[in-house]
Design a protein around this motif. Structure first.
Motif, PDB file in Angstrom:
ATOM      1  N   SER A 117      27.348 -28.946  42.852  1.00  0.00           N
ATOM      2  CA  SER A 117      28.625 -29.603  43.108  1.00  0.00           C
ATOM      3  C   SER A 117      28.839 -30.694  42.072  1.00  0.00           C
ATOM      4  O   SER A 117      27.883 -31.384  41.702  1.00  0.00           O
ATOM      5  CB  SER A 117      28.567 -30.217  44.515  1.00  0.00           C
ATOM      6  OG  SER A 117      29.331 -31.392  44.577  1.00  0.00           O
ATOM      7  N   GLU A 118      30.075 -30.870  41.601  1.00  0.00           N
ATOM      8  CA  GLU A 118      30.271 -31.939  40.616  1.00  0.00           C
ATOM      9  C   GLU A 118      30.180 -33.308  41.280  1.00  0.00           C
ATOM     10  O   GLU A 118      29.976 -34.311  40.609  1.00  0.00           O
ATOM     11  CB  GLU A 118      31.598 -31.781  39.855  1.00  0.00           C
ATOM     12  CG  GLU A 118      32.827 -32.057  40.673  1.00  0.00           C
ATOM     13  CD  GLU A 118      34.110 -32.065  39.839  1.00  0.00           C
ATOM     14  OE1 GLU A 118      34.063 -32.148  38.602  1.00  0.00           O
ATOM     15  OE2 GLU A 118      35.186 -31.999  40.464  1.00  0.00           O
ATOM     16  N   GLN A 121      24.647 -34.475  43.379  1.00  0.00           N
ATOM     17  CA  GLN A 121      23.489 -33.957  42.632  1.00  0.00           C
ATOM     18  C   GLN A 121      22.561 -33.150  43.523  1.00  0.00           C
ATOM     19  O   GLN A 121      21.724 -32.394  43.043  1.00  0.00           O
ATOM     20  CB  GLN A 121      22.670 -35.124  42.078  1.00  0.00           C
ATOM     21  CG  GLN A 121      23.233 -35.750  40.846  1.00  0.00           C
ATOM     22  CD  GLN A 121      22.218 -36.699  40.208  1.00  0.00           C
ATOM     23  OE1 GLN A 121      21.045 -36.390  40.093  1.00  0.00           O
ATOM     24  NE2 GLN A 121      22.678 -37.863  39.813  1.00  0.00           N
ATOM     25  N   GLU A 122      22.667 -33.377  44.843  1.00  0.00           N
ATOM     26  CA  GLU A 122      21.752 -32.708  45.771  1.00  0.00           C
ATOM     27  C   GLU A 122      22.253 -31.323  46.172  1.00  0.00           C
ATOM     28  O   GLU A 122      21.495 -30.511  46.680  1.00  0.00           O
ATOM     29  CB  GLU A 122      21.562 -33.544  47.052  1.00  0.00           C
ATOM     30  CG  GLU A 122      20.524 -34.647  46.934  1.00  0.00           C
ATOM     31  CD  GLU A 122      21.030 -35.828  46.122  1.00  0.00           C
ATOM     32  OE1 GLU A 122      22.153 -36.290  46.425  1.00  0.00           O
ATOM     33  OE2 GLU A 122      20.353 -36.264  45.183  1.00  0.00           O
ATOM     34  N   ARG A 123      23.551 -31.072  46.017  1.00  0.00           N
ATOM     35  CA  ARG A 123      24.107 -29.787  46.457  1.00  0.00           C
ATOM     36  C   ARG A 123      23.949 -28.759  45.323  1.00  0.00           C
ATOM     37  O   ARG A 123      24.831 -28.596  44.476  1.00  0.00           O
ATOM     38  CB  ARG A 123      25.590 -29.977  46.809  1.00  0.00           C
ATOM     39  CG  ARG A 123      26.053 -29.143  47.967  1.00  0.00           C
ATOM     40  CD  ARG A 123      27.488 -29.500  48.288  1.00  0.00           C
ATOM     41  NE  ARG A 123      27.579 -30.513  49.318  1.00  0.00           N
ATOM     42  CZ  ARG A 123      27.747 -30.256  50.599  1.00  0.00           C
ATOM     43  NH1 ARG A 123      27.852 -29.016  51.009  1.00  0.00           N
ATOM     44  NH2 ARG A 123      27.825 -31.232  51.470  1.00  0.00           N
ATOM     45  N   GLU A 131      28.175 -15.389  36.141  1.00  0.00           N
ATOM     46  CA  GLU A 131      29.019 -16.428  35.569  1.00  0.00           C
ATOM     47  C   GLU A 131      29.562 -17.339  36.676  1.00  0.00           C
ATOM     48  O   GLU A 131      29.774 -16.888  37.806  1.00  0.00           O
ATOM     49  CB  GLU A 131      30.186 -15.786  34.818  1.00  0.00           C
ATOM     50  CG  GLU A 131      29.713 -14.932  33.652  1.00  0.00           C
ATOM     51  CD  GLU A 131      30.851 -14.570  32.710  1.00  0.00           C
ATOM     52  OE1 GLU A 131      32.030 -14.699  33.114  1.00  0.00           O
ATOM     53  OE2 GLU A 131      30.542 -14.165  31.563  1.00  0.00           O
ATOM     54  N   ILE A 132      29.778 -18.593  36.356  1.00  0.00           N
ATOM     55  CA  ILE A 132      30.536 -19.466  37.253  1.00  0.00           C
ATOM     56  C   ILE A 132      32.010 -19.204  36.923  1.00  0.00           C
ATOM     57  O   ILE A 132      32.401 -19.212  35.745  1.00  0.00           O
ATOM     58  CB  ILE A 132      30.210 -20.962  36.997  1.00  0.00           C
ATOM     59  CG1 ILE A 132      28.731 -21.240  37.282  1.00  0.00           C
ATOM     60  CG2 ILE A 132      31.104 -21.868  37.828  1.00  0.00           C
ATOM     61  CD1 ILE A 132      28.297 -22.686  36.975  1.00  0.00           C
ATOM     62  N   GLU A 133      32.800 -18.920  37.961  1.00  0.00           N
ATOM     63  CA  GLU A 133      34.218 -18.649  37.680  1.00  0.00           C
ATOM     64  C   GLU A 133      34.931 -19.948  37.331  1.00  0.00           C
ATOM     65  O   GLU A 133      34.585 -21.011  37.846  1.00  0.00           O
ATOM     66  CB  GLU A 133      34.881 -18.024  38.906  1.00  0.00           C
ATOM     67  CG  GLU A 133      34.467 -16.571  39.122  1.00  0.00           C
ATOM     68  CD  GLU A 133      34.898 -16.056  40.478  1.00  0.00           C
ATOM     69  OE1 GLU A 133      35.973 -16.478  40.957  1.00  0.00           O
ATOM     70  OE2 GLU A 133      34.142 -15.260  41.052  1.00  0.00           O
ATOM     71  N   ILE A 134      35.943 -19.847  36.493  1.00  0.00           N
ATOM     72  CA  ILE A 134      36.712 -21.041  36.140  1.00  0.00           C
ATOM     73  C   ILE A 134      37.420 -21.526  37.415  1.00  0.00           C
ATOM     74  O   ILE A 134      38.094 -20.741  38.090  1.00  0.00           O
ATOM     75  CB  ILE A 134      37.779 -20.718  35.046  1.00  0.00           C
ATOM     76  CG1 ILE A 134      37.131 -20.030  33.833  1.00  0.00           C
ATOM     77  CG2 ILE A 134      38.549 -21.983  34.655  1.00  0.00           C
ATOM     78  CD1 ILE A 134      36.059 -20.821  33.118  1.00  0.00           C
ATOM     79  N   GLY A 135      37.198 -22.759  37.776  1.00  0.00           N
ATOM     80  CA  GLY A 135      37.831 -23.314  38.979  1.00  0.00           C
ATOM     81  C   GLY A 135      37.048 -23.052  40.262  1.00  0.00           C
ATOM     82  O   GLY A 135      37.487 -23.453  41.342  1.00  0.00           O
ATOM     83  N   GLU A 136      35.906 -22.388  40.171  1.00  0.00           N
ATOM     84  CA  GLU A 136      35.110 -22.087  41.372  1.00  0.00           C
ATOM     85  C   GLU A 136      34.650 -23.376  42.048  1.00  0.00           C
ATOM     86  O   GLU A 136      34.257 -24.337  41.375  1.00  0.00           O
ATOM     87  CB  GLU A 136      33.886 -21.228  40.978  1.00  0.00           C
ATOM     88  CG  GLU A 136      33.104 -20.701  42.165  1.00  0.00           C
ATOM     89  CD  GLU A 136      31.990 -19.737  41.734  1.00  0.00           C
ATOM     90  OE1 GLU A 136      32.036 -19.186  40.609  1.00  0.00           O
ATOM     91  OE2 GLU A 136      31.065 -19.540  42.542  1.00  0.00           O
ATOM     92  N   GLN A 137      34.715 -23.361  43.394  1.00  0.00           N
ATOM     93  CA  GLN A 137      34.384 -24.594  44.131  1.00  0.00           C
ATOM     94  C   GLN A 137      33.032 -24.517  44.821  1.00  0.00           C
ATOM     95  O   GLN A 137      32.560 -23.450  45.197  1.00  0.00           O
ATOM     96  CB  GLN A 137      35.462 -24.860  45.179  1.00  0.00           C
ATOM     97  CG  GLN A 137      36.796 -25.246  44.547  1.00  0.00           C
ATOM     98  CD  GLN A 137      37.836 -25.603  45.590  1.00  0.00           C
ATOM     99  OE1 GLN A 137      37.646 -25.415  46.787  1.00  0.00           O
ATOM    100  NE2 GLN A 137      38.961 -26.127  45.117  1.00  0.00           N
ATOM    101  N   SER A 142      34.544 -29.611  45.897  1.00  0.00           N
ATOM    102  CA  SER A 142      34.634 -30.066  44.504  1.00  0.00           C
ATOM    103  C   SER A 142      34.270 -28.905  43.576  1.00  0.00           C
ATOM    104  O   SER A 142      33.778 -27.872  44.031  1.00  0.00           O
ATOM    105  CB  SER A 142      33.705 -31.259  44.266  1.00  0.00           C
ATOM    106  OG  SER A 142      32.374 -30.817  44.232  1.00  0.00           O
ATOM    107  N   LEU A 143      34.509 -29.103  42.285  1.00  0.00           N
ATOM    108  CA  LEU A 143      34.216 -28.014  41.341  1.00  0.00           C
ATOM    109  C   LEU A 143      32.713 -27.755  41.245  1.00  0.00           C
ATOM    110  O   LEU A 143      31.898 -28.669  41.355  1.00  0.00           O
ATOM    111  CB  LEU A 143      34.740 -28.373  39.950  1.00  0.00           C
ATOM    112  CG  LEU A 143      36.220 -28.147  39.656  1.00  0.00           C
ATOM    113  CD1 LEU A 143      36.512 -28.497  38.187  1.00  0.00           C
ATOM    114  CD2 LEU A 143      36.647 -26.713  39.958  1.00  0.00           C
TER     115      LEU A 143
END
Ligand code: OAD
Length: 239
Positions: A117-118, A121-123, A131-137, A142-143
């Motif tokens: 999670s942006e 730090q623990e999540r 791949e991480i999708e663009i905009g993936e939450q 949060s992003l």
């Protein structure tokens, strides 16, 4: 074999150990930072400015992991662990140590196969090679960002890494230019009398300062040879 494992060995690795697997280093003449600006892809500011660009940069690195494999240096460390109490501190974000069977691996700069999670730090999530999708939450809305420690961010694992180094009887540094702190500062924590080796085909400023025995070869050649030498010295009946 003797159950009493001696001595305590800490291995500090950088991009050079993965070079022969086909992963580019950062600061060599063909390194990643020749092609990409650190400030565009490896800082929290870059993420805020253009998270899509940063996501794509690390997606490409992650997908590349599928096409590479551990080399003789990673595999030699697995053999070293059969005989000694070995701890590995890596600045690398690839998973080649783990795939070679290395245990006790501490990733100072994060891991490509994880996202977080942006906001927290623990999540942290295991995402494998996808791949991480663009905009993936993330679950907290949060992003989702790469689980990479960017320039200017805290390096929480340094506390454990420093503790390991203060207890080392042998320190083996492999394939790092020692340009990035706090990782490079770990050498200052090695105790008096700790035997130190450096495996790197190029000269480094630190050689003299830390009295490292410089094995001036590529990791794929120098690490297996050093591992054999240490096993022979401490377990002469084995080799
Ligand atoms: P660098 O690219 O700075 O240094 C790579 C080192 O590997 C150099 O000393 C090379 O001489 C050496 N090398 C090259 N080929 C080798 C081989 N086949 N065998 C052994 N050594 C070889 O990479 P790092 O020191 O790992 O951080 O960089 C440290 C950090 O800076 C990275 O973790 C990354 C980067 O920016 C982040 O992205 C947060």
């Amino acid at each position: 074999m003797n159950d009493h494992k001696l001595p305590k060995i800490v291995v500090l690795t950088g991009a050079g150990i993965s070079a022969e697997s086909g992963i580019r280093t950062f600061r060599d003449s063909d390194g990643l930072w020749e092609e990409h600006n650190i400030l565009d892809v490896a800082t929290p500011e870059a993420w805020k400015r253009n998270s899509a660009l940063v996501t794509r940069f690390y997606n490409a690195r992650r997908v590349q992991l599928l096409s590479v494999k551990p080399n003789a240096a990673h595999l030699a460390l697995t053999r070293l662990q059969e005989f000694f109490d070995v701890k590995i501190v890596t600045q690398n974000v690839d998973d080649l140590h783990e795939r070679a069977g290395n245990s006790n691996v501490l990733h100072l700069h994060g891991e490509l196969i994880k996202a977080r999670s942006e906001k927290s730090q623990e999540r942290i999530y295991d995402i494998g090679y996808r791949e991480i999708e663009i905009g993936e939450q993330s679950d907290d809305g949060s992003l989702l960002r790469p689980h990479i420690v960017w320039f200017g961010e805290d390096v929480p694992m340094i506390v454990t890494a420093s503790k390991w180094v203060t207890e080392a009887e042998i320190l083996i540094v492999i394939g790092t230019s020692l340009n990035v702190y706090p990782a490079a500062g770990l050498l200052y924590h090695s105790p008096y009398g700790c035997e130190k080796f450096l495996v790197d085909p190029n000269d480094l400023q630190v050689d003299n300062l830390f009295r490292l025995r410089h094995i001036k070869t590529k990791a794929g050649e120098g690490v297996p040879a050093l591992v054999d030498e240490l096993i022979q010295r401490f377990y002469p009946q084995t080799v």
